[in-house]
Write a protein that holds these residues in place. Structure first.
Motif, PDB file in Angstrom:
ATOM      1  N   LEU A   2      40.752  20.485  23.148  1.00 15.80           N
ATOM      2  CA  LEU A   2      40.955  19.184  23.803  1.00 15.80           C
ATOM      3  C   LEU A   2      42.432  18.799  23.771  1.00 15.80           C
ATOM      4  N   SER A   3      43.077  18.998  22.639  1.00 12.85           N
ATOM      5  CA  SER A   3      44.480  18.593  22.505  1.00 12.85           C
ATOM      6  C   SER A   3      45.368  19.374  23.470  1.00 12.85           C
ATOM      7  N   GLU A   4      45.019  20.633  23.751  1.00 11.73           N
ATOM      8  CA  GLU A   4      45.783  21.418  24.726  1.00 11.73           C
ATOM      9  C   GLU A   4      45.750  20.777  26.111  1.00 11.73           C
ATOM     10  N   ILE A   5      44.561  20.328  26.508  1.00  9.53           N
ATOM     11  CA  ILE A   5      44.424  19.698  27.828  1.00  9.53           C
ATOM     12  C   ILE A   5      45.178  18.366  27.855  1.00  9.53           C
ATOM     13  N   LEU A   6      45.067  17.597  26.782  1.00 10.80           N
ATOM     14  CA  LEU A   6      45.781  16.309  26.714  1.00 10.80           C
ATOM     15  C   LEU A   6      47.295  16.522  26.805  1.00 10.80           C
ATOM     16  N   LYS A   7      47.764  17.583  26.198  1.00  9.61           N
ATOM     17  CA  LYS A   7      49.208  17.863  26.163  1.00  9.61           C
ATOM     18  C   LYS A   7      49.713  18.396  27.506  1.00  9.61           C
ATOM     19  N   GLN A  29      28.821  17.063  15.426  1.00 10.20           N
ATOM     20  CA  GLN A  29      30.230  17.464  15.495  1.00 10.20           C
ATOM     21  C   GLN A  29      31.120  16.221  15.372  1.00 10.20           C
ATOM     22  N   ARG A  30      31.183  15.683  14.172  1.00  7.30           N
ATOM     23  CA  ARG A  30      31.855  14.391  13.992  1.00  7.30           C
ATOM     24  C   ARG A  30      33.350  14.473  14.250  1.00  7.30           C
ATOM     25  N   GLU A  31      34.000  15.584  13.884  1.00  5.38           N
ATOM     26  CA  GLU A  31      35.433  15.718  14.162  1.00  5.38           C
ATOM     27  C   GLU A  31      35.693  15.742  15.662  1.00  5.38           C
ATOM     28  N   VAL A  50      33.729  14.409  17.997  1.00  3.59           N
ATOM     29  CA  VAL A  50      33.453  13.062  18.503  1.00  3.59           C
ATOM     30  C   VAL A  50      34.623  12.127  18.198  1.00  3.59           C
ATOM     31  N   ALA A  51      35.188  12.253  17.002  1.00  4.21           N
ATOM     32  CA  ALA A  51      36.326  11.407  16.634  1.00  4.21           C
ATOM     33  C   ALA A  51      37.535  11.704  17.514  1.00  4.21           C
ATOM     34  N   ALA A  52      37.790  12.991  17.783  1.00 10.16           N
ATOM     35  CA  ALA A  52      38.905  13.375  18.653  1.00 10.16           C
ATOM     36  C   ALA A  52      38.678  12.873  20.075  1.00 10.16           C
ATOM     37  N   ASN A  53      37.439  12.991  20.555  1.00 10.88           N
ATOM     38  CA  ASN A  53      37.104  12.461  21.880  1.00 10.88           C
ATOM     39  C   ASN A  53      37.390  10.963  21.936  1.00 10.88           C
ATOM     40  N   ALA A  54      36.877  10.245  20.938  1.00 12.64           N
ATOM     41  CA  ALA A  54      37.023   8.781  20.927  1.00 12.64           C
ATOM     42  C   ALA A  54      38.487   8.368  20.878  1.00 12.64           C
ATOM     43  N   ALA A  55      39.275   9.076  20.077  1.00 11.44           N
ATOM     44  CA  ALA A  55      40.699   8.736  19.945  1.00 11.44           C
ATOM     45  C   ALA A  55      41.429   8.879  21.270  1.00 11.44           C
ATOM     46  N   ALA A  56      40.952   9.816  22.109  1.00 10.96           N
ATOM     47  CA  ALA A  56      41.591  10.050  23.405  1.00 10.96           C
ATOM     48  C   ALA A  56      40.948   9.248  24.534  1.00 10.96           C
ATOM     49  N   GLY A  57      39.882   8.508  24.228  1.00 11.03           N
ATOM     50  CA  GLY A  57      39.181   7.756  25.266  1.00 11.03           C
ATOM     51  C   GLY A  57      38.240   8.609  26.089  1.00 11.03           C
ATOM     52  N   VAL A  58      37.746   9.693  25.473  1.00  8.24           N
ATOM     53  CA  VAL A  58      36.856  10.645  26.148  1.00  8.24           C
ATOM     54  C   VAL A  58      35.420  10.398  25.695  1.00  8.24           C
TER      55      VAL A  58
END
Length: 277
Positions: free
Chosen positions: A148-153, A172-174, A176-184
């Motif tokens: 996900l971070s690659e696409i965001l970058k 997959q809580r990590e 989900v947390a990464a999604n939420a932090a990015a507004g996904v």
């Protein structure tokens, strides 16, 4: 025209609305998917999930047309297959042709395969197709936080959704947390754990407490935590049962009891390990 039991919707980061309960079509043949989708639309589903790899886009499109519902009332998702990352624009147009639709509401990269450069190339092509109006929203599927971070970058459009395996024994809580932090928005595939949870004692107790089935309890858990759930069944009675989850709530204690069932029980492929199918 809204259905009396219509599910809640989530507002995506691009402003579009996504029904929180979707109808999955994985492993339904082109022929079998038509009556299943028609039944789903009849009971009130307005979100249908397919993919090139399911080999049933034509049947899904046929059911959408035969339903008689206005196109704009039905949220249709399809996905870019692994071998098409370098030709995402053409692959989308082929999916639209099979579906018989002018646009899809959501187009996802199905798996993070084939290397960063190809994923970024696919994402850029999807951004262009979105600008042309062939796609309303673009997103990802099976992308862990690293992918996900690659696409965001590297992209200029933030993904609207990330569809991942998520059920009571695999949370997959990590991610989900990464999604939420990015507004996904997080979408759950196999939200019922492929029926492997239906005899779970904790879920059985909560089902008795609420007067609901175990499947309804699990789907309600997803909805209350703000996820999109995409259950799949071809059985008409279960299609209706899975949709009837908006008229009750789980208590905080019941929610916590389901949260505690996580055991790392992955049922599908691990995106970090499996790089080809």
């Amino acid at each position: 025209m809204s259905h009396p039991n219509s599910t809640p919707t989530l507002t995506l980061n691009d402003g579009y609305q996504m029904p929180q309960l979707g109808f999955g079509t994985f492993e339904l043949s082109d022929e079998a998917v038509v009556p299943a989708v028609l039944k789903a639309l009849e009971v009130g589903y307005r979100h249908i999930d397919t993919a090139k790899a399911y080999h049933n886009e034509a049947g899904v499109g046929r059911a959408v047309r035969e339903s008689g519902l206005p196109r704009e009332e039905i949220f249709v998702t399809t996905k870019l297959w692994n071998t098409d990352h370098e030709r995402a624009g053409e692959a989308l147009e082929e999916s639209l042709e099979r579906l018989g639709l002018d646009y899809v509401d959501l187009y996802l990269i199905h798996w993070p395969k084939l290397g960063l450069d190809k994923r970024v190339e696919a994402w850029a092509a999807m951004e262009q197709a979105r600008a042309k109006g062939l796609i309303r929203s673009i997103g990802l599927s099976n992308f862990t936080p690293q992918f996900l971070s690659e696409i965001l970058k590297n992209g200029s459009v933030v993904p609207a959704a990330n569809q991942v395996e998520y059920h009571p024994t695999f949370q997959q809580r990590e991610t989900v947390a990464a999604n939420a932090a990015a507004g996904v928005v997080t979408q759950a595939w196999s939200p019922l754990g492929q029926a492997k949870h239906l005899d779970n004692a904790v879920l059985g107790r909560i089902a008795r407490e609420t007067g609901r089935t175990v499947a309804q309890v699990v789907l309600r858990w997803h909805l209350q935590q703000g996820r999109v759930a995409i259950p799949k069944t071809a059985t008409p009675a279960r299609i209706a049962e899975n949709f009837a989850v908006t008229d009750f709530s789980l208590t905080p204690e019941q929610m916590a009891a389901i949260d505690a069932l996580h055991s790392g029980n992955r049922l599908g492929p691990d995106p970090d390990l499996v790089q080809s199918f």
